[in-house]
Design an enzyme around this catalytic site. Structure first.
Site: not given
Length: 246
Positions: A16, A92, A141, A155, A187
């Site tokens: 996804r 990913n 990120s 995170y 995103i």
């Protein structure tokens, strides 16, 4: 059946969002696709059917929780039965469990680190038996560089760790395997679809291009780093954030 004619890419968290977009762009460029996913059976099967129908590419689905070493080793035992060699790994898969600092507990913090950081390490480590030469691309990120939030402290730490892994693996695996990372900003994915409108507007105001990225825009940079066009790029973190204006 062993398939060796085409190049092969393994994408973690590939069912996804950004992972699916990465799979599509590799398929457009003739790669066989191995999609790792944890729980989204229907999405994974639907994406497999879509890619095989549109691009006439082999798609293999491998279900595994990459934070668990035994599942990672089993995943590669399954892959090697069909693909004794891969050319590209895209790390990913990641999760975010944003929460107020006062409400964030150690188990939540550890879960994020286990998936985002330990998972990247484990998949990279066990993929090496399938590599001769090739490329590894880690999706980190800008949160791991300079755009963190206290609600995302786990995170942010995990993505900073992925950057450190990128540098260490690049040095360890050179010259045969190039290791780089893409550091996206915001995103347009399911993860950002429910953001508070005022918060989203404030974030867009910080971006020079005044919008969030489409997943395909990030996926194209991932593919570039895997391609021969990036043959002299190694140990590099590429920001894909529309330009920071903070």
């Amino acid at each position: 059946m062993v398939i060796l004619m085409r190049k092969t890419v393994l994408i973690t968290g590939g069912s996804r969002g950004l992972g699916a977009s990465i799979g599509r762009i590799f398929a457009q460029n003739g790669y066989n696709i191995i999609i790792n996913y944890k729980s989204s059976d229907n999405l994974a099967k639907k994406l497999k059917e879509e890619i095989e129908s549109n691009y006439h590419i082999q798609v293999m689905l491998v279900k595994a929780d990459i934070s668990k070493e035994n599942e990672v080793t089993q995943m590669f035992q399954t892959i090697i039965q069909k693909y004794p060699k891969i050319d590209v790994l895209v790390n990913n898969a990641s999760i975010a469990l944003d929460n107020d600092l006062d409400n964030k507990d150690a188990l939540e913090f550890k879960r994020v680190l286990d998936v985002n950081l330990l998972g990247t390490y484990l998949v990279t480590k066990y993929s090496l038996d399938l590599f001769d030469t090739g490329a590894i691309i880690n999706v980190t990120s800008t949160n791991g560089i300079d755009t963190g939030y206290i609600e995302s402290i786990d995170y942010d730490a995990s993505k900073a760790g992925v950057i450190a892994l990128t540098h260490d693996f690049a040095r360890a695996l050179a010259p045969n395997i190039r290791v780089n990372a893409v550091a996206p900003g915001w995103i347009n994915t399911d993860m950002t679809s429910n953001l508070n409108p005022e918060f989203k507007k404030n974030e867009i105001d910080k971006i020079l291009l005044k919008r969030f990225a489409d997943p395909e825009e990030v996926a194209k940079v991932v593919f570039f780093l895997a391609s021969n066009d990036a043959s002299y790029i190694n140990d590099t973190i590429i920001r894909v954030d529309g330009g920071k204006n903070v």
